[in-house]
Design an enzyme around this catalytic site. Structure first.
Site, short mmCIF file in Angstrom:
data_model
loop_
_atom_site.label_atom_id
_atom_site.label_comp_id
_atom_site.label_asym_id
_atom_site.label_seq_id
_atom_site.Cartn_x
_atom_site.Cartn_y
_atom_site.Cartn_z
N HIS A 231 0.56 -0.85 0.32
CA HIS A 231 -0.04 -0.13 -0.11
C HIS A 231 0.87 1.43 -0.50
O HIS A 231 2.36 1.03 -0.12
CB HIS A 231 -1.30 0.05 1.41
CG HIS A 231 0.03 0.07 2.58
ND1 HIS A 231 0.91 -0.43 3.07
CD2 HIS A 231 0.35 1.40 3.44
CE1 HIS A 231 1.41 -0.25 4.25
NE2 HIS A 231 1.14 1.00 4.03
N ASP A 233 0.42 5.63 1.63
CA ASP A 233 0.31 6.53 3.17
C ASP A 233 -0.83 6.74 2.96
O ASP A 233 -0.87 8.21 1.33
CB ASP A 233 1.31 6.45 4.16
CG ASP A 233 1.80 5.04 4.59
OD1 ASP A 233 0.56 4.03 5.01
OD2 ASP A 233 2.32 5.71 5.82
N HIS A 287 4.79 0.56 0.00
CA HIS A 287 5.10 -0.25 1.14
C HIS A 287 4.23 -1.64 2.19
O HIS A 287 3.24 -2.38 1.37
CB HIS A 287 6.21 0.55 2.02
CG HIS A 287 5.19 1.55 2.18
ND1 HIS A 287 5.33 1.76 2.19
CD2 HIS A 287 4.74 0.95 3.94
CE1 HIS A 287 3.62 2.78 2.73
NE2 HIS A 287 3.62 2.33 4.22
N ARG A 297 6.61 -8.74 16.02
CA ARG A 297 7.29 -7.36 15.91
C ARG A 297 5.97 -6.12 16.45
O ARG A 297 4.89 -6.14 16.20
CB ARG A 297 7.18 -6.99 14.21
CG ARG A 297 8.09 -6.07 13.49
CD ARG A 297 8.33 -5.72 12.45
NE ARG A 297 8.68 -4.36 11.88
CZ ARG A 297 8.06 -3.77 11.07
NH1 ARG A 297 6.49 -3.80 11.44
NH2 ARG A 297 8.56 -2.57 10.46
#
Length: 355
Positions: A231, A233, A287, A297
């Site tokens: 996607h 941002d 990204h 994570r």
């Protein structure tokens, strides 16, 4: 884009068993998992995951405090160049101490250690309804599933609360500092393209910006799914603090690269609105986060956003690449595309030649 799940039919649990902190991914997506486990689908995802590692441009913001004008100008040019060439860069000496970053992560970890049902109804810090999100309810295949959970919180929910809990206290402190950093970077980037940064001071207010606390649980069906699917941002810029686990990947020159983690640095990336406002000068880059089969994570992202009424229009000379649009119009189009296609289409919807 990760959206909240309200269906709780699958949340029943045998009596006497301790409730898991993990969302029920495997139960919820059981049919997709079973139908997609073919050798062909496994091969496709494995090829996406096998990428080279890269180090993002590293910029020392201490240079902005130098007495020499040449050092300050050089730092500003580095920021603008990285925003044009990479769409991503990392900064050190950014004004947020290691102590604040460590406390933020500690409180974030404690929050996500809570049982799943408790997180679904979490209200200790006055989070708005729907702040807790996980998975991708609109997914129609494994590639559209985001194996992650998050608290997506408006700054208006954490600023001025007086720190009633250790979590709210550190979130407020962190939010103030990262907001100051965002405005500083926006001032520099606007200046470097010859534009006035007053637009951002007037439109990007605490009540319009967001913090997103992310957790990516260990994924037993890796590499079949992403932590977050590819996607861009939708904001002006994003400021990200991540741990040393790694998993963030970005596109550069048509290829995927894995970002080498640097827990001492903050990652900055350009969003769609800034690409449009800069007439394509600064790049909003695709990204994703790759899931991990063993290790969880954590990351915390700050989204520098305007009000929904804010009209985004390039101040550059003609020809303008994108037509004028409001942030509300952009978000609505993104939501419609995700619902229909399962993924975000983004800025290409707003190209001027499409009129």
């Amino acid at each position: 884009m990760v959206v909240s799940v309200n269906d709780s039919e699958h949340l029943t649990q045998p009596i006497g068993m301790e409730e898991s902190a993990d969302p029920p991914f495997e139960e919820t997506y059981k049919d997709l998992i079973l139908s997609s486990f073919s050798s062909k689908s496994r091969k496709n995802i494995l090829e996406l995951s096998a990428v080279e590692e890269c180090e993002l441009p590293l910029i020392d913001l201490n240079q902005l405090n130098h007495l020499g004008e040449s050092e300050r100008q050089q730092c500003k040019k580095q920021i603008a160049e990285a925003s044009r060439e990479w769409g991503f860069f990392q900064v050190i000496h950014h004004g947020i101490s290691c102590e604040v970053l460590e406390r933020m992560r500690e409180e974030q970890v404690k929050l996500f250690r809570k049982p799943f049902q408790e997180k679904m109804n979490y209200s200790d810090i006055n989070f708005s309804t729907g702040s807790y999100r996980w998975g991708t309810p609109s997914a129609t295949c494994l590639k559209q599933i985001s194996w992650s959970e998050a608290f997506h919180v408006s700054l208006s929910d954490v600023l001025g609360l007086g720190g009633h809990t250790s979590l709210s206290s550190i979130m407020e402190q962190y939010a103030v500092l990262v907001s100051e950093l965002s405005h500083k970077l926006m001032d520099i980037l606007a200046e470097e393209m010859g534009q006035n940064s007053c637009f951002f001071k007037e439109t990007c207010l605490p009540k319009t910006c967001y913090l997103r606390l992310n957790r990516y649980p260990a994924c037993p069906i890796y590499p079949q799914v992403f932590g977050i699917m590819p996607h861009t941002d939708s904001d002006f810029i994003t400021v990200l603090h991540q741990d040393n686990v790694g998993g963030l990947q970005l596109v550069r020159n048509g290829k995927w690269f894995a970002v080498k983690p640097n827990p001492q640095a903050l990652i900055i990336n350009i969003g769609d609105l800034f690409q449009a406002w800069s007439n394509g000068m600064y790049k909003s880059v695709e990204h994703r986060v790759v899931a991990n089969p063993v290790v969880e994570r954590f990351s915390a992202a700050y989204f520098f956003c305007p009000s929904v009424e804010t009209v985004v229009e390039s101040g550059a000379d003609e020809p303008r690449v994108y037509r004028s649009f409001s942030f509300g119009e952009y978000r609505k189009q993104v939501q419609e595309d995700v619902k229909v296609f399962g993924y975000k289409i983004g800025l290409s919807r707003f190209l001027k030649h499409n009129l």
